[in-house]
Design an enzyme around this catalytic site. Structure first.
Site, short mmCIF file in Angstrom:
data_model
loop_
_atom_site.label_atom_id
_atom_site.label_comp_id
_atom_site.label_asym_id
_atom_site.label_seq_id
_atom_site.Cartn_x
_atom_site.Cartn_y
_atom_site.Cartn_z
CG ASP A 28 -2.09 0.93 1.08
OD1 ASP A 28 -2.33 1.44 -0.03
OD2 ASP A 28 -2.78 1.17 2.10
N GLY A 29 0.33 2.31 -0.61
CA GLY A 29 0.97 3.62 -0.55
C GLY A 29 1.55 4.13 -1.86
CG HIS A 45 -0.39 2.33 -9.35
ND1 HIS A 45 -0.62 1.85 -8.09
CD2 HIS A 45 -1.45 3.12 -9.65
CE1 HIS A 45 -1.77 2.32 -7.64
NE2 HIS A 45 -2.29 3.10 -8.56
NE ARG A 79 -7.75 2.12 -5.36
CZ ARG A 79 -6.54 2.14 -4.84
NH1 ARG A 79 -5.51 2.43 -5.62
NH2 ARG A 79 -6.34 1.88 -3.57
CG LEU A 139 8.56 -17.43 -3.84
CD1 LEU A 139 8.60 -17.46 -2.32
CD2 LEU A 139 8.95 -16.04 -4.36
C1 IPE Z 1 -5.43 -2.61 0.07
O1 IPE Z 1 -5.11 -1.28 -0.15
C2 IPE Z 1 -5.46 -3.36 -1.23
C3 IPE Z 1 -4.18 -3.51 -1.90
C4 IPE Z 1 -3.02 -3.12 -1.48
C5 IPE Z 1 -4.27 -4.19 -3.16
P1 IPE Z 1 -6.22 -0.16 -0.32
O2 IPE Z 1 -5.50 1.11 -0.53
O3 IPE Z 1 -7.22 -0.55 -1.34
O4 IPE Z 1 -6.94 -0.20 1.11
P2 IPE Z 1 -7.77 0.89 1.91
O5 IPE Z 1 -8.81 1.44 0.98
O6 IPE Z 1 -6.82 1.95 2.34
O7 IPE Z 1 -8.33 0.16 3.08
C1 IPE Z 2 -1.59 0.28 -3.39
O1 IPE Z 2 -1.39 1.64 -3.46
C2 IPE Z 2 -1.87 -0.33 -4.73
C3 IPE Z 2 -3.26 -0.77 -4.93
C4 IPE Z 2 -4.21 -0.76 -4.04
C5 IPE Z 2 -3.59 -1.28 -6.24
P1 IPE Z 2 -2.59 2.67 -3.42
O2 IPE Z 2 -3.02 2.97 -4.81
O3 IPE Z 2 -3.68 2.19 -2.53
O4 IPE Z 2 -1.88 3.94 -2.79
P2 IPE Z 2 -2.47 4.97 -1.74
O5 IPE Z 2 -3.05 4.20 -0.62
O6 IPE Z 2 -3.52 5.75 -2.49
O7 IPE Z 2 -1.30 5.81 -1.34
MG MG Z 3 -4.07 2.43 -0.56
#
Ligand code: IPE
Ligand code: IPE
Ligand code: MG
Length: 246
Positions: A28-29, A45, A79, A139
């Site tokens: 995430d992030g 991404h 999204r 793996l």
């Molecule tokens: C969780 O992240 C899903 C993935 C990393 C694929 P999100 O960014 O979708 O989760 P929330 O919305 O912060 O809970």
């Molecule tokens: C995680 O990063 C990737 C996916 C959920 C596909 P995010 O797209 O959720 O990034 P943030 O949370 O908006 O920073």
């Molecule tokens: Mg996220």
């Protein structure tokens, strides 16, 4: 990729005999990383995919048995279409470009989740990667795509009840677990989430019952091998009791 020796793992501060068998990661992030760097979310991404490569390589080299990565949740359909297109293109690109190296390193790729919802180009790229690597003994790399733990649990419940109706016997816990996507994997020992969020967001809710949770502020595109090693070292310092006594 090259396998790390026990000595090399020691030098990194890891106990080679107590590695987690199964690591699960909520990557995430990416979006926040992009904003921080004044770039579009798509750039984040892409940076995330680069990190993915590094983390998969270390998992394979260190001899971790299974790695499950949360790449797209059942909730991520919320999204905008433009972001979904970016993610799908990256998936196709990743599975096409990386497959040779992954296969050479004996990685077995499997998607977990409802693949039918994805556009055909995604299903084809993922399906090819799965079939080409299905007999590999290295793996076990699981990519969670259109994955949601609630959906997985309900799916398993429906399958065991269909069997129960046919056989007239009530399902056991083992019967239920046999219907989860992870049926042939050890339970996750270590579950990592980057970006400072402290929630599971519908990831492996059943399987993570006794996983060691590791939440870190670092955004996924900054989650280097060094950060990964720190997470594993922290895991090795935890005292796992599984409800028993030391
Ligand atoms: C969780 O992240 C899903 C993935 C990393 C694929 P999100 O960014 O979708 O989760 P929330 O919305 O912060 O809970
Ligand atoms: C995680 O990063 C990737 C996916 C959920 C596909 P995010 O797209 O959720 O990034 P943030 O949370 O908006 O920073
Ligand atoms: Mg996220």
């Amino acid at each position: 990729m090259a396998k790390l020796t026990a000595q090399q793992l020691h030098e990194l501060g890891l106990n080679p005999k107590a590695l987690p068998r199964h690591v699960a990661i909520i990557m995430d992030g990416n979006g926040r990383w992009a904003r921080k760097n004044g770039a579009l979310r798509s750039f984040g991404h892409r940076a995330g995919v680069d990190r993915l490569r590094e983390i998969i390589r270390f998992s394979s080299d260190s001899g971790i048995e299974a790695l499950t990565l949360y790449a797209f949740s059942t909730e991520n359909w919320k999204r905008p279409d433009s972001e979904l297109a970016v993610l799908f293109n990256l998936l196709v690109e990743y599975f096409t470009k990386e497959i040779d190296e992954l296969d050479e390193n004996n990685v077995r790729i499997r998607a977990i989740g409802e693949m039918a919802a994805f556009p055909e180009r995604v299903r084809t790229a993922v399906g090819n990667a799965e079939s080409r690597t299905q007999h590999n003994g290295g793996l076990k790399l699981n990519i969670a795509l259109n994955y949601g733990a609630r959906m997985e649990i309900v799916r398993a419940a429906r399958r065991v009840s269909a069997n129960a109706i046919e056989s007239g016997k009530l399902p056991t816990q083992q019967d239920f677990e046999n219907e989860l996507y992870t049926h042939d994997l050890p339970e996750p020992d270590l579950l990592i989430r980057t970006s400072g969020e402290m929630r599971l967001s519908n990831f492996l809710l059943y399987q993570a019952a006794y996983a060691e949770l590791y939440f870190i502020e670092v955004l996924w595109p900054d989650f280097t091998q060094t950060e990964y090693v720190k997470a594993i070292a922290e895991y090795q310092r935890r005292n796992r009791r599984f409800g028993g006594l030391e």
